[in-house]
Write a protein that holds these residues in place. Structure first.
Motif, mmCIF file in Angstrom:
data_model
loop_
_atom_site.group_PDB
_atom_site.id
_atom_site.type_symbol
_atom_site.label_atom_id
_atom_site.label_comp_id
_atom_site.label_asym_id
_atom_site.label_seq_id
_atom_site.Cartn_x
_atom_site.Cartn_y
_atom_site.Cartn_z
ATOM 1 N N GLU A 1 -99.194 -53.969 83.046
ATOM 2 C CA GLU A 1 -98.951 -53.382 81.730
ATOM 3 C C GLU A 1 -99.267 -51.886 81.734
ATOM 4 O O GLU A 1 -98.557 -51.092 81.115
ATOM 5 C CB GLU A 1 -99.775 -54.106 80.673
ATOM 6 N N PHE A 2 -100.329 -51.494 82.413
ATOM 7 C CA PHE A 2 -100.702 -50.078 82.470
ATOM 8 C C PHE A 2 -99.606 -49.247 83.142
ATOM 9 O O PHE A 2 -99.298 -48.132 82.700
ATOM 10 C CB PHE A 2 -102.018 -49.899 83.230
ATOM 11 N N PHE A 3 -99.016 -49.793 84.213
ATOM 12 C CA PHE A 3 -97.995 -49.054 84.947
ATOM 13 C C PHE A 3 -96.586 -49.241 84.373
ATOM 14 O O PHE A 3 -95.626 -48.705 84.914
ATOM 15 C CB PHE A 3 -98.011 -49.464 86.424
ATOM 16 N N PHE B 1 -84.019 -61.265 82.714
ATOM 17 C CA PHE B 1 -84.320 -60.674 84.003
ATOM 18 C C PHE B 1 -83.354 -59.527 84.304
ATOM 19 O O PHE B 1 -82.251 -59.479 83.753
ATOM 20 C CB PHE B 1 -84.198 -61.722 85.115
ATOM 21 N N PRO B 2 -83.738 -58.615 85.182
ATOM 22 C CA PRO B 2 -82.788 -57.574 85.606
ATOM 23 C C PRO B 2 -81.650 -58.187 86.413
ATOM 24 O O PRO B 2 -81.764 -59.304 86.934
ATOM 25 C CB PRO B 2 -83.649 -56.644 86.463
ATOM 26 N N ASP B 3 -80.553 -57.451 86.530
ATOM 27 C CA ASP B 3 -79.415 -57.957 87.302
ATOM 28 C C ASP B 3 -79.737 -57.918 88.789
ATOM 29 O O ASP B 3 -80.641 -57.209 89.245
ATOM 30 C CB ASP B 3 -78.160 -57.136 87.004
ATOM 31 N N LEU B 4 -78.974 -58.675 89.563
ATOM 32 C CA LEU B 4 -79.237 -58.830 90.993
ATOM 33 C C LEU B 4 -79.125 -57.514 91.751
ATOM 34 O O LEU B 4 -79.867 -57.274 92.717
ATOM 35 C CB LEU B 4 -78.280 -59.859 91.593
ATOM 36 N N LYS B 5 -78.218 -56.635 91.319
ATOM 37 C CA LYS B 5 -78.066 -55.345 91.996
ATOM 38 C C LYS B 5 -79.338 -54.517 91.866
ATOM 39 O O LYS B 5 -79.816 -53.930 92.847
ATOM 40 C CB LYS B 5 -76.877 -54.583 91.408
ATOM 41 N N THR B 6 -79.913 -54.483 90.661
ATOM 42 C CA THR B 6 -81.156 -53.738 90.439
ATOM 43 C C THR B 6 -82.285 -54.314 91.273
ATOM 44 O O THR B 6 -83.056 -53.574 91.901
ATOM 45 C CB THR B 6 -81.532 -53.770 88.947
ATOM 46 N N ILE B 7 -82.390 -55.649 91.292
ATOM 47 C CA ILE B 7 -83.439 -56.307 92.083
ATOM 48 C C ILE B 7 -83.289 -55.964 93.563
ATOM 49 O O ILE B 7 -84.271 -55.622 94.232
ATOM 50 C CB ILE B 7 -83.380 -57.831 91.875
ATOM 51 N N ALA B 8 -82.050 -56.024 94.082
ATOM 52 C CA ALA B 8 -81.812 -55.767 95.503
ATOM 53 C C ALA B 8 -82.150 -54.329 95.877
ATOM 54 O O ALA B 8 -82.785 -54.076 96.916
ATOM 55 C CB ALA B 8 -80.351 -56.073 95.851
ATOM 56 N N ILE B 9 -81.757 -53.371 95.054
ATOM 57 C CA ILE B 9 -82.032 -51.956 95.343
ATOM 58 C C ILE B 9 -83.530 -51.694 95.334
ATOM 59 O O ILE B 9 -84.069 -51.027 96.230
ATOM 60 C CB ILE B 9 -81.316 -51.046 94.322
ATOM 61 N N GLN B 10 -84.220 -52.213 94.340
ATOM 62 C CA GLN B 10 -85.663 -51.979 94.254
ATOM 63 C C GLN B 10 -86.406 -52.630 95.413
ATOM 64 O O GLN B 10 -87.330 -52.032 95.985
ATOM 65 C CB GLN B 10 -86.187 -52.486 92.915
ATOM 66 N N ILE B 11 -86.011 -53.839 95.799
ATOM 67 C CA ILE B 11 -86.675 -54.505 96.923
ATOM 68 C C ILE B 11 -86.438 -53.744 98.223
ATOM 69 O O ILE B 11 -87.347 -53.633 99.067
ATOM 70 C CB ILE B 11 -86.200 -55.969 97.037
ATOM 71 N N LEU C 1 -93.207 -47.249 91.146
ATOM 72 C CA LEU C 1 -91.825 -47.142 90.666
ATOM 73 C C LEU C 1 -91.739 -47.523 89.188
ATOM 74 O O LEU C 1 -91.017 -46.889 88.407
ATOM 75 C CB LEU C 1 -90.900 -48.029 91.494
ATOM 76 N N GLY C 2 -92.495 -48.547 88.796
ATOM 77 C CA GLY C 2 -92.507 -48.942 87.395
ATOM 78 C C GLY C 2 -93.082 -47.871 86.493
ATOM 79 O O GLY C 2 -92.606 -47.650 85.373
ATOM 80 N N TYR C 3 -94.089 -47.190 86.983
ATOM 81 C CA TYR C 3 -94.735 -46.138 86.183
ATOM 82 C C TYR C 3 -93.774 -44.981 85.901
ATOM 83 O O TYR C 3 -93.743 -44.434 84.798
ATOM 84 C CB TYR C 3 -95.967 -45.623 86.925
ATOM 85 N N PHE C 4 -92.978 -44.613 86.904
ATOM 86 C CA PHE C 4 -92.098 -43.456 86.753
ATOM 87 C C PHE C 4 -90.733 -43.805 86.141
ATOM 88 O O PHE C 4 -90.074 -42.923 85.584
ATOM 89 C CB PHE C 4 -91.891 -42.762 88.095
ATOM 90 N N THR C 5 -90.310 -45.065 86.262
ATOM 91 C CA THR C 5 -88.981 -45.414 85.747
ATOM 92 C C THR C 5 -89.024 -46.372 84.567
ATOM 93 O O THR C 5 -88.085 -46.395 83.762
ATOM 94 C CB THR C 5 -88.119 -46.050 86.855
ATOM 95 N N GLY C 6 -90.083 -47.200 84.481
ATOM 96 C CA GLY C 6 -90.144 -48.208 83.429
ATOM 97 C C GLY C 6 -89.118 -49.307 83.597
ATOM 98 O O GLY C 6 -88.819 -50.037 82.651
ATOM 99 N N GLU C 7 -88.580 -49.441 84.812
ATOM 100 C CA GLU C 7 -87.480 -50.383 85.037
ATOM 101 C C GLU C 7 -87.791 -51.417 86.122
ATOM 102 O O GLU C 7 -86.882 -51.896 86.800
ATOM 103 C CB GLU C 7 -86.201 -49.611 85.414
#
Length: 290
Positions: free
Chosen positions: A124-126, A134-144, A208-214
């Motif tokens: 939650e802090f970050f 859930f996010p789409d599969l493309k977003t999940i794949a890129i982030q992983i 990545l979550g802290y800077f993008t929120g995504e």
């Protein structure tokens, strides 16, 4: 009603998980996994507890279930011996494997469980998300993919430092107890090594979550699962014709990491080969000890 994890309406109106799942089914846009996810959080009505349960159970179930194929391979040397990397070494005994399981369970409950309980407040802090959808599969794949390369860089330099004499003796020696690794030994490490290497796994999603929120918790769980599978396979002691490293040359694979355990030096990366190839001229050999 709005289907989000902050609503307590469903928890107040229903008492069982199946009732909550049926309630989630009123939203036709949700997948089965999203319905189960929402029901889980609504049932516990405590986000910290719900995140801790789902994260810890996923970690334990995925880790030990992924070890099963390698346990079977070690139990059937007549079938799988030809794929054994260190074929001059006997497969681990039942005693070795059981000793390893007991140690890993102790590490999981004493070291990793408190970290998992604290993960929700950190999440939650970050700014990580955990509500549906859930996010789409493309977003999940890129982030992983990003997580894999960042963690590999972190792992390479930390692991190389672990082979400096004092750090090796104080921290890393435990992991090198087995010169011929087997699947279960992937997380056979000292508490300090478990925490420091664990930071390389959860750190990239948090930053990545802290800077993008995504970044979503589901992405983090998928990433941790893949990282577990990679570590277990790298320690399996087997190299098959269909292994990923034969398809993707940059991938380290089990033969790559097995050499690290056999010779106690080199091949420090977790997943890829580029760091070891780029800095091969560096040598800490005079500090490396068994």
């Amino acid at each position: 009603m709005e289907f989000n994890l902050n609503s307590t309406v469903a928890a107040q109106a229903t008492t069982t998980y199946s009732e909550l799942f049926a309630l989630a089914g009123q939203n036709p846009k949700l997948s089965l996994l999203e319905k189960a996810w929402w029901s889980h959080y609504a049932y516990w009505d405590n986000d910290i507890l719900a995140t801790g349960i789902i994260t810890f159970l996923a970690h334990e179930i995925l880790y030990f279930s992924r070890c099963i194929p390698w346990i079977i391979a070690d139990a059937l040397p007549g079938v799988f011996h030809r794929y054994k990397i260190q074929d001059n070494k006997a497969p681990p005994s039942v005693k070795d494997q059981w000793s390893c399981v007991k140690y890993i369970l102790a590490i999981h409950f004493i070291v990793e469980l408190p970290m998992i309980v604290l993960f929700h407040p950190m999440m939650e802090f970050f700014g990580l998300k955990y509500a549906i959808p859930f996010p789409d599969l493309k977003t999940i794949a890129i982030q992983i993919a990003i997580f894999f390369f960042v963690e590999d860089t972190y792992h390479y330099w930390l692991h190389r430092a672990f082979h400096w004499g004092p750090l090796y003796r104080a921290v890393h020696r435990v992991h090198h107890q087995y010169a011929a690794p087997f699947g279960l030994t992937a997380e056979y490490a000292s508490p300090w090594e478990t925490m420091l290497l664990g930071l390389g796994t959860i750190g990239p999603p948090l930053v990545l979550g802290y800077f993008t929120g995504e970044v979503h918790l589901m992405t983090v769980l998928a990433w941790v699962a893949l990282r577990q599978f990679q570590a277990i396979d790298a320690h399996s002691g087997y190299d098959f014709p269909w292994s990923l490293r034969r398809i993707f040359p940059l991938w380290g694979g089990s033969d790559w990491h097995d050499d690290h355990h056999r010779y106690f030096r080199g091949n420090y990366s977790s997943s890829f080969k580029h760091w070891d190839g780029k800095f091969e001229f560096l040598s800490f050999e005079k500090f490396e000890v068994r």
